[in-house]
Design a protein around this motif. Sequence first.
Motif, short mmCIF file in Angstrom:
data_model
loop_
_atom_site.label_atom_id
_atom_site.label_comp_id
_atom_site.label_asym_id
_atom_site.label_seq_id
_atom_site.Cartn_x
_atom_site.Cartn_y
_atom_site.Cartn_z
N VAL A 244 0.87 -1.17 0.00
CA VAL A 244 0.00 0.00 0.00
C VAL A 244 0.91 1.22 0.00
N ILE A 245 0.78 2.05 -1.01
CA ILE A 245 1.62 3.24 -1.12
C ILE A 245 0.81 4.45 -0.68
N TRP A 246 1.20 5.03 0.45
CA TRP A 246 0.48 6.16 1.05
C TRP A 246 1.03 7.46 0.47
N LEU A 247 0.20 8.17 -0.28
CA LEU A 247 0.60 9.44 -0.88
C LEU A 247 0.25 10.62 0.02
N THR A 248 -0.11 10.34 1.25
CA THR A 248 -0.51 11.38 2.20
C THR A 248 0.72 12.13 2.71
N GLU A 249 0.53 13.43 3.00
CA GLU A 249 1.65 14.21 3.50
C GLU A 249 2.12 13.72 4.86
N THR A 250 1.17 13.48 5.74
CA THR A 250 1.50 12.95 7.06
C THR A 250 0.88 11.57 7.20
N PHE A 251 1.54 10.71 7.96
CA PHE A 251 1.05 9.33 8.13
C PHE A 251 0.32 9.24 9.46
N ARG A 252 -1.02 9.25 9.41
CA ARG A 252 -1.82 9.23 10.63
C ARG A 252 -2.55 7.92 10.83
N TRP A 253 -2.36 7.01 9.92
CA TRP A 253 -3.13 5.77 9.96
C TRP A 253 -2.30 4.65 10.53
N GLN A 254 -1.71 4.87 11.70
CA GLN A 254 -0.81 3.89 12.29
C GLN A 254 -1.51 2.56 12.56
N ALA A 255 -2.78 2.62 12.98
CA ALA A 255 -3.52 1.39 13.24
C ALA A 255 -3.65 0.55 11.97
N ALA A 256 -3.94 1.22 10.85
CA ALA A 256 -4.04 0.51 9.58
C ALA A 256 -2.69 -0.05 9.17
N TYR A 257 -1.65 0.75 9.36
CA TYR A 257 -0.28 0.32 9.03
C TYR A 257 0.07 -0.96 9.79
N ASP A 258 -0.19 -0.97 11.11
CA ASP A 258 0.14 -2.12 11.94
C ASP A 258 -0.66 -3.35 11.54
N LYS A 259 -1.95 -3.13 11.27
CA LYS A 259 -2.81 -4.26 10.91
C LYS A 259 -2.39 -4.87 9.58
N VAL B 72 4.19 1.74 2.29
CA VAL B 72 5.25 2.65 1.85
C VAL B 72 4.71 4.07 1.89
N HIS B 73 5.38 4.95 2.64
CA HIS B 73 4.95 6.34 2.72
C HIS B 73 5.71 7.16 1.68
N LEU B 74 4.99 7.69 0.69
CA LEU B 74 5.61 8.44 -0.39
C LEU B 74 4.81 9.72 -0.65
N PRO B 75 5.00 10.76 0.17
CA PRO B 75 4.25 12.00 -0.04
C PRO B 75 4.72 12.72 -1.29
N LEU B 76 3.80 12.96 -2.23
CA LEU B 76 4.13 13.67 -3.46
C LEU B 76 3.88 15.17 -3.35
N THR B 77 3.13 15.57 -2.32
CA THR B 77 2.84 16.99 -2.10
C THR B 77 3.08 17.32 -0.62
N ALA B 78 3.27 18.60 -0.36
CA ALA B 78 3.46 19.06 1.02
C ALA B 78 2.91 20.47 1.14
N SER B 79 2.36 20.78 2.28
CA SER B 79 1.86 22.13 2.52
C SER B 79 2.91 22.96 3.24
N ARG B 80 3.00 24.21 2.88
CA ARG B 80 3.95 25.13 3.48
C ARG B 80 3.20 26.39 3.93
N PRO B 81 3.47 26.88 5.13
CA PRO B 81 2.80 28.10 5.59
C PRO B 81 3.09 29.27 4.66
N LEU B 82 2.07 30.07 4.42
CA LEU B 82 2.27 31.29 3.64
C LEU B 82 3.12 32.27 4.43
N THR B 83 4.12 32.82 3.79
CA THR B 83 4.98 33.81 4.47
C THR B 83 4.35 35.19 4.34
#
Length: 279
Positions: free
Chosen positions: A14-29, A38-49
Motif C-alpha cells: 500500500v503506497i500512502w501518498l498522504t503528506e502525514t502518516f496518521r493511519w498507524q492502526a491501519a499500518y500495523d494491521k 510505503v509512505h511516499l508524499p508527493l505533495t506538502a503544505s507550506r505556511p504562507l509567508t
Amino acid sequence: MIQGQCGQEFPQRVIWLTETFRWQAAYDKLAEHGILSVHLPLTASRPLTHNTLLWQAVCQIKQYDWLIFPDAEEAELFFDMLLQCRTDVRTLGHIKLLAGNQEAEQAVRKRGVFCTFPPYETQEETVRKMAEQSCRRERVLVLSGQHKAPGLLCACSRYGIAFDEVPVCQMVRTGKKLDLLLPDDFLVADLPQAVEAVCGQLSQQERGKHILIALTEGAGSAAQQAGFMVLRLSKKSVPALLKLFQTKGGETHETTTDLSGRGRDGDIALPDRTGETGD
C-alpha cells in the motif's frame, strides 16, 4: 506475495501518498498480514509567508462568532499569529471554536481553549451540527490550509452558512517519484493535489489498472476523473481493506470505477472477482 520478473517475489504493498502518516492502526494491521506500507508524499503544505490576511483576521477577531480549523496546522498557525500580534487568548472568549478533525481539536485544546463540541466523523456532520447551533447573523471565519477546506466550505454553503475564508498554507510538490509501481500495488490519497501529482507520473492506461483508496471526497472525485478505480476508506474499514487484498487476483470488471458502498456492519462493501458485492 507478488511474482515479479526473474522469479523474484514482492510483498503486497500500500503506497500512502498522504503528506502525514496518521493511519498507524491501519499500518500495523496490514503489517500483521504481510502487507507492506510505503509512505511516499508527493505533495506538502507550506505556511504562507508574510500572511497579511491572517494578520488582519487576528486583529479583527472580535467581529467573528465562529472560528473553524479544518486541521491541526491551521490551528497552530492561528495561535502563533495570535502571539505575534500580542493578542491574549482570552480575546476568543465570545467565539465558538470548531475543529474539522480530532487532530485540530487537540491542537486547540493544547492552547488552553476548547471547541464548542467535538468533531464528528465527517466534516459534513460537523457543519450540520454547527448549523443547528448558529443563526444567520453570526459571522464565521474559516482558516483554510493543506487544501482540505473545500469539502468543509461546500458543506457550509449547503447549510446556508456565510463565511470569510483566510488561506494559511500553499501546496507544493515534493519531487518524489514512483520508481516502480507493481501491478497489485494500492495507492492511498487524501488530497486532490496528491492525485494530480501521481497522474503526472502514470499514463491513463496505467491508472485504469490500479485501485486508489481515497480518504476524502475531494481525492475520490479527482481519482475517478483521472481514471483510477476508487475505493473510499474510513478508519473502521481496515477489515474491508484486508478482504480486498485476499480476494484480489482476477481481473477487475472494466466498468468498475467506484468500489465504494456500505455493508451491513458499516464497513465498505467490496466487490469480489465475479463482480458481485460482498458483505
